[in-house]
Structures are given as C-alpha cells and as structure tokens.
Design a protein around this motif. Structure first.
Motif, PDB file in Angstrom:
ATOM      1  N   GLY A   1       8.083   1.167   2.075  1.00  0.00           N
ATOM      2  CA  GLY A   1       7.093   0.147   1.763  1.00  0.00           C
ATOM      3  C   GLY A   1       7.728  -1.131   1.235  1.00  0.00           C
ATOM      4  N   LEU A   2       8.718  -0.993   0.358  1.00  0.00           N
ATOM      5  CA  LEU A   2       9.426  -2.167  -0.148  1.00  0.00           C
ATOM      6  C   LEU A   2      10.173  -2.884   0.976  1.00  0.00           C
ATOM      7  CD1 LEU A   2      10.853  -0.771  -3.515  1.00  0.00           C
ATOM      8  CD2 LEU A   2       9.114  -2.548  -3.261  1.00  0.00           C
ATOM      9  N   GLY A   3      10.750  -2.105   1.890  1.00  0.00           N
ATOM     10  CA  GLY A   3      11.429  -2.727   3.023  1.00  0.00           C
ATOM     11  C   GLY A   3      10.477  -3.502   3.912  1.00  0.00           C
ATOM     12  N   LEU A   4       9.302  -2.942   4.150  1.00  0.00           N
ATOM     13  CA  LEU A   4       8.295  -3.622   4.962  1.00  0.00           C
ATOM     14  C   LEU A   4       7.834  -4.899   4.270  1.00  0.00           C
ATOM     15  CD1 LEU A   4       6.929  -2.961   7.685  1.00  0.00           C
ATOM     16  CD2 LEU A   4       5.044  -1.957   6.376  1.00  0.00           C
ATOM     17  N   ALA A   5       7.635  -4.816   2.950  1.00  0.00           N
ATOM     18  CA  ALA A   5       7.200  -5.984   2.191  1.00  0.00           C
ATOM     19  C   ALA A   5       8.278  -7.067   2.179  1.00  0.00           C
ATOM     20  CB  ALA A   5       6.849  -5.568   0.762  1.00  0.00           C
ATOM     21  N   CYS A   6       9.535  -6.659   2.047  1.00  0.00           N
ATOM     22  CA  CYS A   6      10.627  -7.634   2.044  1.00  0.00           C
ATOM     23  C   CYS A   6      10.752  -8.308   3.410  1.00  0.00           C
ATOM     24  CB  CYS A   6      11.938  -6.935   1.662  1.00  0.00           C
ATOM     25  SG  CYS A   6      13.323  -8.061   1.353  1.00  0.00           S
ATOM     26  N   TRP A   7      10.565  -7.551   4.469  1.00  0.00           N
ATOM     27  CA  TRP A   7      10.602  -8.107   5.824  1.00  0.00           C
ATOM     28  C   TRP A   7       9.512  -9.176   5.969  1.00  0.00           C
ATOM     29  CZ3 TRP A   7       8.703  -4.959  10.663  1.00  0.00           C
ATOM     30  CH2 TRP A   7       8.876  -5.742  11.812  1.00  0.00           C
TER      31      TRP A   7
ATOM     32  N   VAL B   1       0.849  -1.198   0.000  1.00  0.00           N
ATOM     33  CA  VAL B   1       0.000   0.000   0.000  1.00  0.00           C
ATOM     34  C   VAL B   1       0.880   1.242   0.000  1.00  0.00           C
ATOM     35  CG1 VAL B   1      -1.621   1.362   1.368  1.00  0.00           C
ATOM     36  CG2 VAL B   1      -2.031  -1.076   1.043  1.00  0.00           C
ATOM     37  N   LEU B   2       1.945   1.222   0.814  1.00  0.00           N
ATOM     38  CA  LEU B   2       2.885   2.353   0.828  1.00  0.00           C
ATOM     39  C   LEU B   2       3.581   2.504  -0.522  1.00  0.00           C
ATOM     40  CD1 LEU B   2       4.516   1.942   4.375  1.00  0.00           C
ATOM     41  CD2 LEU B   2       2.754   3.570   3.655  1.00  0.00           C
ATOM     42  N   VAL B   3       3.928   1.386  -1.140  1.00  0.00           N
ATOM     43  CA  VAL B   3       4.540   1.448  -2.472  1.00  0.00           C
ATOM     44  C   VAL B   3       3.591   2.127  -3.458  1.00  0.00           C
ATOM     45  CG1 VAL B   3       5.351   0.066  -4.419  1.00  0.00           C
ATOM     46  CG2 VAL B   3       6.024  -0.548  -2.103  1.00  0.00           C
ATOM     47  N   LEU B   4       2.315   1.772  -3.395  1.00  0.00           N
ATOM     48  CA  LEU B   4       1.322   2.394  -4.270  1.00  0.00           C
ATOM     49  C   LEU B   4       1.220   3.897  -4.013  1.00  0.00           C
ATOM     50  CD1 LEU B   4      -1.127   2.495  -6.195  1.00  0.00           C
ATOM     51  CD2 LEU B   4      -2.537   1.763  -4.252  1.00  0.00           C
ATOM     52  N   LEU B   5       1.107   4.275  -2.739  1.00  0.00           N
ATOM     53  CA  LEU B   5       0.933   5.691  -2.412  1.00  0.00           C
ATOM     54  C   LEU B   5       2.155   6.510  -2.814  1.00  0.00           C
ATOM     55  CD1 LEU B   5      -0.799   5.369   1.092  1.00  0.00           C
ATOM     56  CD2 LEU B   5      -1.856   5.856  -1.122  1.00  0.00           C
ATOM     57  N   GLY B   6       3.332   5.994  -2.496  1.00  0.00           N
ATOM     58  CA  GLY B   6       4.544   6.708  -2.904  1.00  0.00           C
ATOM     59  C   GLY B   6       4.709   6.722  -4.405  1.00  0.00           C
ATOM     60  N   GLY B   7       4.264   5.633  -5.064  1.00  0.00           N
ATOM     61  CA  GLY B   7       4.387   5.565  -6.508  1.00  0.00           C
ATOM     62  C   GLY B   7       3.538   6.600  -7.225  1.00  0.00           C
ATOM     63  N   LEU B   8       2.432   6.997  -6.629  1.00  0.00           N
ATOM     64  CA  LEU B   8       1.614   8.051  -7.231  1.00  0.00           C
ATOM     65  C   LEU B   8       2.354   9.373  -7.277  1.00  0.00           C
ATOM     66  CD1 LEU B   8      -1.848   7.252  -5.594  1.00  0.00           C
ATOM     67  CD2 LEU B   8      -1.076   6.683  -7.905  1.00  0.00           C
ATOM     68  N   VAL B   9       3.394   9.496  -6.465  1.00  0.00           N
ATOM     69  CA  VAL B   9       4.199  10.720  -6.445  1.00  0.00           C
ATOM     70  C   VAL B   9       5.389  10.621  -7.389  1.00  0.00           C
ATOM     71  CG1 VAL B   9       5.570  12.281  -5.002  1.00  0.00           C
ATOM     72  CG2 VAL B   9       3.508  11.197  -4.074  1.00  0.00           C
ATOM     73  N   VAL B  10       6.105   9.500  -7.343  1.00  0.00           N
ATOM     74  CA  VAL B  10       7.375   9.414  -8.072  1.00  0.00           C
ATOM     75  C   VAL B  10       7.237   8.839  -9.473  1.00  0.00           C
ATOM     76  CG1 VAL B  10       8.668   9.206  -5.925  1.00  0.00           C
ATOM     77  CG2 VAL B  10       7.918   7.136  -7.099  1.00  0.00           C
ATOM     78  N   SER B  11       6.140   8.159  -9.776  1.00  0.00           N
ATOM     79  CA  SER B  11       5.993   7.561 -11.098  1.00  0.00           C
ATOM     80  C   SER B  11       5.675   8.615 -12.147  1.00  0.00           C
ATOM     81  CB  SER B  11       4.882   6.506 -11.095  1.00  0.00           C
ATOM     82  OG  SER B  11       5.201   5.431 -10.255  1.00  0.00           O
TER      83      SER B  11
END
Length: 479
Positions: free
Chosen positions: A50-56, A10-20
C-alpha cells in the motif's frame, strides 16, 4: 493517480489493523491470526504494498505538477492530499505506539494526574494496554496544548481508539495549516507554490508518519509554517505568538522565531537592530508559551521532562552512534570521567544550536527566501545532530526546504528522502523483536523502494516549463 493513492492508503489501513499494536481488551486484538507469523506477514505485506502504491501515485503527481502549467495544479495537490488522508483518519496509531501514550496522557490530565509528574502507569483499564512499556512510568515531554486537547477529548470518551482519533484531528489541523502556509512561503521565495505543496502535503513522509502516526510534530510544524507565512506578510507580533504556540506543542517549534526576526527587519538592519528585534520576538513567544501553561492549568512542568526521549538510543542518531563507539572504547580502556555517549550527544546539540544562532546573526535580513532557508537548515542541523532521531523528525525541516528554490540534485534528494522515509515507516513500528517479521519487512521495503527509482527519476528529470525562479513577493518589514 488520485484513485491509486487512495487505494494505497486503504491497503495501509487494512494491513495496519493486523500489524499495529491494539489494546488487549479490544475485540480486534482477539483475532488469532494477528498473533501468528503467517497473519502478521500477510498484514505487513499489505502495508508495504500500500505504501508503495501511494508513493508511486505521489511521484506521478510530482511529475504532472512539474510538466504542466495553469491554475488547476494546486487544487489538484490539495484534493489528492485530502483524498489520500481519508482512509487514515480512523486508523489506530500506525508505525509507532506514541498515539496510545497521547490518549493516556489526556486522560491523566482530565483526572488531575499531572502528566509532567507521573506516567500512564497511574491509570488502570484499557487506556494503558497499548502504551509502550518504556513510557509507562515517564512524564510527558510535550507542551500543554496537545495535553489540553486530550483533556477535552477525555471529557467525552474514555475509549482508547476514540481518543486516538481525537488526537489525529490535531495532526489534521497541522496538515491544514501547512496547506495554507506552504504555498504562501513558496510564492514569497520565488518558488512554484504548487510544486512546493506537492513536495510536502501529499508526500509519504507527511501522510505515513504525520497523519497515520499522528505525531505531535505535524501540528508543531504546521504552526511554524503559519508563523513564518504571517511574518513574511509583515505581522511579526502575531508570528512570534504563533512561534510560541508551536513551542507549546514541542519545544523545537520555537526555532521558527529566528526566521521571524530575520524577515521582519530591513536589509540595512545592524547587529543592534537584530538583538533588539530578537528580544521582542522572544518576549512575545515566551509570553505565549507561559500563557498556554496558565490557561490550560498544566503549567511548565514539562520542561524538566524534556530529556525523557533521550533514554532511547535510536540508530538514526549520528551523535548517539558515535558516542556509543567512544563509550565502548572508554569502558574498555577504563577511562574515568563523564560518559562519552552523553558528552557527544550534548556536544551535538550545542553545535546545532550554535549553528542556528550563527546563521541567524549573519544571514541577510529582509529577504523571505533567506529567512525560510535559514530556519530549514537550522532545523535540519538539529535533527541530524540530535541525541534522538526518528523518521518523522524530518517533518521539522521539510516545508521550509521545499519552499525555497533548489538545485536539481538537492530537489532530487528531497524527493528521495520524502518517499523513502514513508516507505520505511513499517521498520519503525513495533515488530516485537520477531526476527522473521523484521527480515521480511526489510526485504519488502527494499524491493518496493527499488521499484520507485524509475518513478523518482521521472519526477525530477527534465526541465519544468515554469521559470526556475518566480518573482518573489517581498515582505514589508515592520520596525
């Protein structure tokens, strides 16, 4: 654990709306802070965390699968994969702009502009606004299957984002095919199916690059894995056809036919038997490939565009970096003749293909483990020696290497590669050459990666309660 991974994506999605990168006419792109350093850095930080949380969460899933027994482990892996994929389904193309090119190429096919002759520049409007300028005037190097799907989607909508979501469904299909095939391949090779599935399906490499990045590679490798799983069960004709379908997505998919040949022969097969079966498998695969071009109406014009990706000099390509050094020396010394860079890149491809042919001729026939390992190593060689290498190219070999029994160090290395290639995904995104963004991204990824070391060790340390090698289910060779 499953909730933690879901929150991470979810964090990856939210941050991706900014950086993509988004089409300039899209309302979200008009938000001012998307184009200013503080806003971009906040978005980048959210993505990396978000990627770090997902990898964990993924490492914890691996540890749990290794440490327990019972029939619930594989369903848990599949449930986690589905849950973690959900936030990414409606996202824009993440960590790469290729998805916007896919959307534009589908519209081109729908409007009878051959994607194999012209680039997206022939189109007008929002459909090309987010396409990487590098690919605006280049033909598509992909097979007819993804372009035909894009043609169908363009019949329903011309909205770029909606077309991207439609193309992501192809990536999801590839993920479903992997979920079906990976445990079967592992069982045939004497590998724990749940552990093999956990290494592949919910891993950051597959979800960050395959689903979020919606690359055609995920569909290709899903068809490859399905083809080999079918071949292990003795249906080599269907397997060869699926290998041709994989090549109709991206040409390297056809390499799975090497393993189809091996697994469909008895252990006593002679060289003449191998050559005859190779000709049969190649005939079926080639017929499937040609038929896909005829049925879709796109033909085989993509063959002359296969060199298009080679215009990029990616830092991950060993042959490109060696060739650049030799080219610099060649130019400095004024040595005439062909470009050293192109010669080294061509040599790397020839060595990789020669290695694939050699192992296919010498490897033991009739053994699923040998066949799966052979195609995994052949694909890995093709990636390592290829003229162009992106992080997601490692998807090609992943399901096959994960399906065979591995030594502890090899498995630890595989876990590290799958985790790290997902974590560094933001470094492959379009940062538009902004120095601050790049420095912050590197520091964030490095910091998060270091915190994963302990989790990595927990995931691979200690003996699993399962036997090191399960009884393999042997195929019934078909002559």
């Amino acid at each position: 654990m499953v909730t933690r991974g879901f929150l991470g994506y979810v964090l990856v999605l939210l941050g991706g709306l900014v950086v993509s990168v988004l089409p300039g006419s899209h309302p979200l792109d008009a938000i001012a802070w998307r184009h200013h350093t503080p806003g971009r850095l906040v978005g980048l930080t959210v993505v990396v965390l978000g990627l770090g949380l997902a990898c964990w969460a993924w490492l914890e899933l691996l540890r749990l699968v290794r440490a327990t027994t019972g029939p619930d482990r594989l369903p848990l892996v599949l449930r986690a994969t589905g849950c973690w994929s959900l936030p990414l389904l409606l996202a824009p193309p993440m960590f790469s702009r290729d998805g916007w090119s896919y959307a534009a190429q589908g519209v081109m096919a729908h409007l009878d502009h051959s994607p194999y002759d012209v680039g997206p520049a022939v189109l007008a409007g929002s459909i090309t606004e987010a396409v990487d300028p590098m690919w605006m005037d280049t033909p598509a190097p992909y097979g007819p299957l993804p372009l035909a799907w894009g043609d169908l989607a363009a019949d329903l909508t011309r909205d770029p984002w909606a077309l991207v979501v439609a193309h992501r469904l192809l990536a999801v299909l590839g993920l479903v095919l992997l979920a079906h095939a990976a445990p079967r391949l592992a069982a045939a090779c004497g590998r724990d199916p749940a552990l093999a599935a956990a290494l592949v399906l919910p891993g950051p490499l597959v979800l960050a690059h395959g689903v979020a990045g919606l690359h055609n590679d995920l569909l290709m490798v899903g068809l490859m894995a399905w083809a080999l799983a079918v071949a292990v069960e003795g249906r080599w004709v269907l397997a060869a056809a699926l290998g041709g379908a994989a090549a109709a997505v991206k040409l390297p998919g056809g390499l799975v036919c090497l393993a189809v040949v091996l697994v469909s022969l008895p252990a006593t097969a002679h060289l003449a038997d191998r050559v005859r079966r190779a000709a049969q498998v190649a005939g079926v695969a080639t017929a499937t490939l040609l038929l896909s071009g005829v049925v879709t109406g796109l033909g085989l014009g993509w063959v002359h565009a296969l060199g298009v990706p080679g215009v990029v000099r990616t830092p991950l390509s060993l042959t490109t970096q060696v060739g650049r050094v030799l080219l610099w020396a060649q130019e400095g010394l004024g040595v005439p003749g062909p470009s050293a860079l192109e010669l080294v890149r061509l040599g790397g491809m020839l060595v990789a293909l020669g290695f694939a042919c050699a192992v296919a001729l010498r490897a033991r026939a009739g053994d699923p483990e040998v066949a799966v390992r052979t195609v995994g190593l052949a694909l890995l060689a093709l990636v390592l020696l290829g003229p162009v290498v992106h992080h997601w190219y490692l998807l090609w070999a992943l399901p096959f290497l994960a399906a065979v029994p591995l030594a502890p160090r090899a498995e630890g290395a595989l876990v590290a590669v799958v985790g790290l290639t997902g974590l560094v995904a933001p470094l492959d995104s379009s940062l538009q050459a902004r120095g601050t963004d790049i420095v912050v991204a590197v520091l964030l990824v490095t910091g998060v990666a270091l915190t994963q070391v302990v989790g990595h060790r927990r995931a691979v340390a200690g003996p699993a309660p399962l036997p090191a090698r399960l009884p393999a289910r042997r195929s019934t060779p078909v002559r």
